[in-house]
Every structure is written in structure tokens, then in C-alpha cells.
Design a protein around this motif. Structure first.
Motif, PDB file in Angstrom:
ATOM      1  N   UNK A   1      -5.648   3.066   0.323  1.00 35.73           N
ATOM      2  CA  UNK A   1      -5.179   2.845   1.698  1.00 35.73           C
ATOM      3  C   UNK A   1      -6.281   2.182   2.503  1.00 35.73           C
ATOM      4  N   UNK A   2      -7.500   2.731   2.419  1.00 36.10           N
ATOM      5  CA  UNK A   2      -8.601   2.172   3.202  1.00 36.10           C
ATOM      6  C   UNK A   2      -8.890   0.740   2.760  1.00 36.10           C
TER       7      UNK A   2
ATOM      8  N   UNK B   1      -6.107   7.485  -1.332  1.00 32.46           N
ATOM      9  CA  UNK B   1      -6.899   7.350  -0.115  1.00 32.46           C
ATOM     10  C   UNK B   1      -7.796   6.120  -0.192  1.00 32.46           C
TER      11      UNK B   1
ATOM     12  N   UNK C   1      -4.591  11.692  -5.464  1.00 29.53           N
ATOM     13  CA  UNK C   1      -4.745  11.608  -4.022  1.00 29.53           C
ATOM     14  C   UNK C   1      -6.001  10.825  -3.653  1.00 29.53           C
TER      15      UNK C   1
ATOM     16  N   UNK D   1       0.296   8.682  -4.721  1.00 35.75           N
ATOM     17  CA  UNK D   1      -0.848   9.583  -4.750  1.00 35.75           C
ATOM     18  C   UNK D   1      -0.548  10.911  -4.095  1.00 35.75           C
ATOM     19  N   UNK D   2       0.196  10.872  -3.010  1.00 41.35           N
ATOM     20  CA  UNK D   2       0.464  12.116  -2.301  1.00 41.35           C
ATOM     21  C   UNK D   2       1.525  12.942  -3.026  1.00 41.35           C
TER      22      UNK D   2
ATOM     23  N   UNK E   1       0.819  -1.200   0.000  1.00 35.37           N
ATOM     24  CA  UNK E   1       0.000   0.000   0.000  1.00 35.37           C
ATOM     25  C   UNK E   1       0.867   1.271   0.000  1.00 35.37           C
TER      26      UNK E   1
ATOM     27  N   UNK F   1       0.116   4.900  -1.766  1.00 34.68           N
ATOM     28  CA  UNK F   1      -0.146   6.141  -1.016  1.00 34.68           C
ATOM     29  C   UNK F   1       0.891   7.191  -1.357  1.00 34.68           C
TER      30      UNK F   1
END
Lengths: 337, 236
Positions: free
Chosen positions: A151-152, A148, A144, A135-136, A128, A132
């Protein structure tokens, strides 16, 4: 020769050769998985799939790789440069190092460690990070959002994967992958633990961000999700990482439930094929199901995805874990080590 | 020899990244350095022969806790320059607490006495032929099972507490109730009528009932929802 191999330099050379022996075939398989996916999806859509480059389009992966290499690496102006370039490397490296412990035949693994299952679980739970960070670091809204979601999603499905692994471990009594396969000599775990097998495979789809759980990419709503800003080789690494992760999930399914390198039933006509071939056949079968699912099912909505993970799979796997433990205790089949 | 070199590499990277966790300007970088520190700690566990602990450290801290941590840090719009303002004012207090802890640790370790026989046990995580996973399991689930259960209970209470403190029923959310959807019949939603010539249909209640009026959100929704305000600030 054997004395030389015992020296530190010899050990190092041997280690490098062993690593290459697993990584080179893996990368070839990954390249051809992209070809096979397009062929299979094509057949499901009544199309031909790639058929121009080479015989049956067999050179298509190499044409794609060349195309990817020739493109310009674009780094967005607002991106965090170091992390932006680090993310695809993390994804790719994690997808590769997990293979260190995978046994292809009895004792054929680069690292025969005692906690092999935990190692695989740890590495797959790290996947993951590539998503992440990508995306960031892209500093883009779509990227992003994709990160997110991912990640979830990956954290949720990891929990059920963990419980599934524990219920397999209960039946084996060891964390060593070799022992897990050998414990299936009489019956593959897919039969007594069928619901766990399904939970594991579906969670595997979610863990590798594959359809129908490919919300982190979601090309129809968030363009391409976390790797929307990537081009060229950086994108290529994500691409290879995704397919290598699919292979890893298939290999884990094979080892935990489908008896690894063991021939079915362990009887005559099946045992003529050597173990590694059986291992590969099983992995390819799982890969085919991955592609089949992609060609068949529509994408889940996000709340449905979360509901499935937390409200269906988690209680089910927990219940089955307790049930497995109870049955093992009641019948006295608890493995002693 | 390789083990010694690896120890120093892991230890050096661990300390360096731990220092960077505290001093990094960007909170996301701090979390990433924290993850690097966890990895090196896992490496040290491996060198000590505690393979199970190493893997659990990676799974629990890196695979779950740090992911959520990173998630939150990226979502929050922390203005770190403002958080740093008080650092000079609070530094003496922090330093005092740190020194007291250090003195306490030193006094504990200073009075530590070793039996002469214990030297041979150094570095032996598990006794003899037992694998250290089995040894840990034996210790936790057989000999200290009550304490272990108690620890689990404390965690459960903490978890329920956190949920109770943060849970608030949101009336306006339109949650999907699958059993209701499945139990729904055609007659519930649809009325078939035959309209005669020149006549009108008066009954018009076949439409889906409207959701209850949304309760106005109590908390003000300020601006600044964009992610990584600090990130953008850094780029500037």
C-alpha cells in the motif's frame, strides 16, 4: 449486415467480439510471458529454463495452468471468506479492463474515450486494492506485512507517475491516447523527455511490484507476502494479474514515450511493418527490460525504496514538469486544441 | 433507455452502499462499501457527461484517499462494540443536526427559480463543441485562477499544519545518510597496524562509533499490535 450491427443486439455482439479480440491475445501473451521470463532468466543464469514440456518447453504455460487448476483451493480458517476470494478477482479484472482504452493502431481501441490517460491512471492506481484486501482477509501476519508494504509503495510511486503523465500531456494538449501517439509523429517523447521516461519506467516497476521493488512479495523475509495463503486458481489469478499488469505498464510506456504503433523515423524500410506489429515489438522490448532488471538488480531495502520515491523521483518529476511547461511557453510550442 | 436503467442501477447501489457504510459492523467492510459508493458516484458523473470529474473522483478518492483510509483502519485496533455503546445516547443530537440540515437544504432548493430558457441547458456539462476537460481548465485556470490558487494555498497550510502537529524528532532512529556514506574514506573507519612480536596494539578505535543512547520512548507501548482485532472478533 450493417443494419443488424446498428441495432442494440448487434452493438452488443460487436462489443463482445471486440473485447475478445483484445483479451484472448492478451491472455496468450501473458501465458507466454511466464515462459519467456523463465527462459530469459535461465539464459542469464547460464541455465536452460523450461525445456521438457513440448518443443523448447513451449507447452510449459499450459502444463502450469493445468497444475494450478487441479490443486485444492485452500481457505484459511481465520480468513474473511468473501474478501479472501474477492481479492484475486479484483486484481485480475483490473488488469483486464484497463485494456479497453489501449490503442493498438490508429483508432483501434475498444473504447475511444477522451480521458484515456486518466482512465489508465485510475485503473492502475486501483491495483493496490487487490493486494491490500488479500493481505488483510488472509488474517496472517506475513500476508498483512506484505499488504502494508505494498500500500505504501504503490501510493508513493503513483504520485511521480502522475507528474510524468502530466508533463507528457503538456506536450500533447489532449488526454486522448490516440492523440498522444499521433503527437509523436515527428519525435518520440522518449528523446525530449528522457529523464521522465526513466522515472516512469522505474515507477512502473514499483507499481507492478516487480523486482527490484518486489518487497510486497519478499520471499526471503515475508515468505511470499500478500498471497502466501493463496493456492490453486486464486493464486493463478494473482499470477496472471501480475503479468497482465506488466504488459499494461509496457503498453503505457509505449504509448506515452515510444510512439505507440508508429514506425521509427517514419521512413521506408520501417514502415513496411504494419502498426500493430510495431506496437507489439515495443511492448515486448519493454517486457524484456522488466525481466532483465529482475535478473540483474538486488532487491531494494524498504527505506531506500521510500527515499527513492519521495526524495528523488517526486522532486525530479515536479522540476521537469515545471521545466517542460516553461520551455513550451518560452518557445511558443504549447499545443492548441 | 440504457442510460436510464444505468442511472437507476448506479443510484440504487450508491444509496445502498452508503447505508451499509454507516451500518456495517466491521470497519474494513465500511471502507470497502465507501469505495463502492465512490465508484457508483463516478458512474453517475459519466452518465451526466462529466467524464473528467468521474475519472478524477476515482483517482483521488478511490486511488489515494480511500487506500490510506483502509490502511489506517486495518492498522488500528478499534474495538467497535465499545464505540457503539453511546449510539443511543447521541442519536437524538445527531438526528437534530440532520433534520436542521435537511430543512436548510429544502428551504434553499424550495426558493430556487429556473429561467425558462435554462431547461435546454440541462445535462449539458460543457458548452457546445468544447470537451469538458478543456471547459473545466478554462474555468479554473483562466477565469478563476486567483480563487483556485487560494484554495491550493489553504490546502498547503492545512498540510503544513498537520505535519507540524504530528512531527516529532526521533533521536534513536538510525537514518541512512547517503552523502556521508559516500564521503567516507578508508582511513575514517580502518587503521592498519603492524604488530611486532610480543607487542600489543593499544589503539582500538577503528570500530564504528556506537549510536547515541536511545532516548526511552515516552509513550507506553501497550499490547494489541496484532492487526484486525475486530476482524478476529468477527470470525469468532
Amino acid at each position: 449486415m450493417t443494419e443488424f450491427l446498428a441495432t442494440p443486439i448487434g452493438t452488443l455482439i460487436l462489443l463482445v467480439l471486440e473485447t475478445l479480440a483484445i483479451l484472448v491475445p492478451l491472455l496468450v501473451f501473458v501465458a507466454y510471458a511466464t515462459w519467456a521470463e523463465r527462459k530469459v532468466l535461465g539464459a542469464m543464469h547460464l541455465r536452460k529454463g523450461p525445456n521438457v514440456v513440448g518443443l523448447f518447453g513451449l507447452l510449459q504455460p499450459f502444463a502450469d495452468a493445468l497444475k494450478m487448476l487441479m490443486k485444492e483451493t485452500i481457505i484459511p480458517a481465520g480468513a474473511n471468506r468473501a474478501l479472501f476470494l474477492l481479492a484475486p478477482v479484483i486484481t485480475f479484472v483490473l488488469a483486464m479492463i484497463a485494456w479497453a482504452v489501449v490503442p493498438v493502431n490508429d483508432g483501434w481501441a475498444v473504447a475511444k474515450i477522451n480521458v484515456g490517460v486518466l482512465y489508465l491512471f485510475a485503473i492502475s492506481s486501483l491495483g493496490v486494492y487487490g493486494v491490500i484486501i488479500a493481505g488483510w482477509a488472509s488474517n496472517s501476519k506475513y500476508a498483512f506485512l506484505g499488504a502494508m508494504r505494498s500500500a505504501a509503495q504503490m501510493v508513493s510511486y503513483e504520485v511521480s507517475i502522475g507528474f510524468v503523465m502530466v508533463s507528457v500531456l503538456l506536450c500533447v494538449g489532449s488526454l486522448n491516447l490516440n492523440d498522444i501517439v499521433l503527437a509523436q509523429r515527428h519525435v518520440w517523447f522518449v528523446i525530449p523527455l528522457l529523464p521522465m521516461f526513466l522515472v516512469f519506467f522505474i515507477s512502473g516497476l514499483a507499481e507492478t511490484n516487480r523486482s527490484p521493488f518486489d518487497l510486497p512479495e519478499g520471499e526471503s523475509e515475508i515468505v511470499a507476502g500478500f498471497f502466501v495463503e493463496y493456492s490453486s486458481l486464486a493464486f493463478g489469478l494473482f499470477f496472471l494479474g501480475e503479468y497482465a499488469n506488466m504488459f499494461l505498464m509496457s503498453a503505457m510506456t509505449t504509448i506515452l514515450f515510444l510512439g505507440g504503433w508508429l514506425a521509427p523515423f517514419g521512413v521506408e524500410p520501417f514502415t513496411w511493418l504494419p502498426g500493430p506489429i510495431w506496437f507489439l515489438l515495443k511492448v515486448f522490448a519493454c517486457m524484456f527490460v522488466f525481466i532483465w532488471v529482475r535478473g540483474t538488480l538486488p532487491r531494494y531495502r524498504y527505506d531506500q525504496l521510500m527515499r527513492l520515491g519521495w526524495k528523488v523521483f517526486l522532486p525530479l518529476s515536479l522540476f521537469w514538469l515545471v521545466l517542460t511547461a516553461g520551455v513550451l511557453m518560452a518557445t511558443g510550442w504549447v499545443p492548441r486544441t | 433507455m440504457i442510460a436510464t436503467a444505468a442511472f437507476y442501477v448506479f443510484a440504487a447501489v450508491l444509496l445502498g452502499s452508503a447505508a451499509l457504510v454507516v451500518s456495517a459492523r466491521n470497519p474494513v467492510h465500511s471502507v470497502l462499501f465507501l469505495i463502492l459508493a465512490f465508484f457508483n458516484a463516478a458512474g453517475l458523473f459519466l452518465l451526466a457527461g462529466a467524464e473528467f470529474l468521474a475519472m478524477i473522483l476515482v483517482i483521488v478518492y478511490v486511488g489515494a484517499v480511500a487506500v490510506l483510509f483502509l490502511f489506517v483502519v486495518m492498522m488500528l485496533d478499534i474495538d467497535f462494540t465499545r464505540m457503539r455503546e453511546g449510539i443511543q445516547r447521541y442519536a437524538p443530537v445527531g438526528a437534530t443536526v440532520g433534520v436542521i440540515l435537511l430543512v436548510e437544504l429544502a428551504s434553499v432548493f424550495g426558493s430556487w427559480q429556473l429561467l425558462p430558457q435554462s431547461a435546454s441547458l440541462r445535462g449539458a456539462v460543457a458548452p457546445g463543441a468544447v470537451s469538458n476537460t478543456a471547459a473545466l481548465g478554462d474555468l479554473l485556470y483562466t477565469h478563476n485562477v486567483l480563487l483556485f490558487q487560494l484554495a491550493g494555498l489553504v490546502l498547503l497550510v492545512a498540510m503544513i499544519g498537520a505535519i507540524v502537529l504530528t512531527l516529532r524528532a526521533r533521536k534513536a532512529s538510525r537514518r541512512q545518510d547517503i552523502s556521508r556514506q559516500v564521503a567516507q574514506r578508508v582511513e575514517d573507519t580502518l587503521v592498519l597496524v603492524k604488530v611486532g612480536l610480543g607487542a600489543a596494539v593499544t589503539e582500538a578505535e577503528f570500530q564504528r562509533p556506537l549510536p547515541e543512547p536511545a532516548v526511552a520512548a515516552a509513550e507506553p507501548h501497550g499490547g494489541g499490535h496484532g492487526h484486525g482485532g475486530t476482524h478476529a472478533a468477527e470470525v469468532r
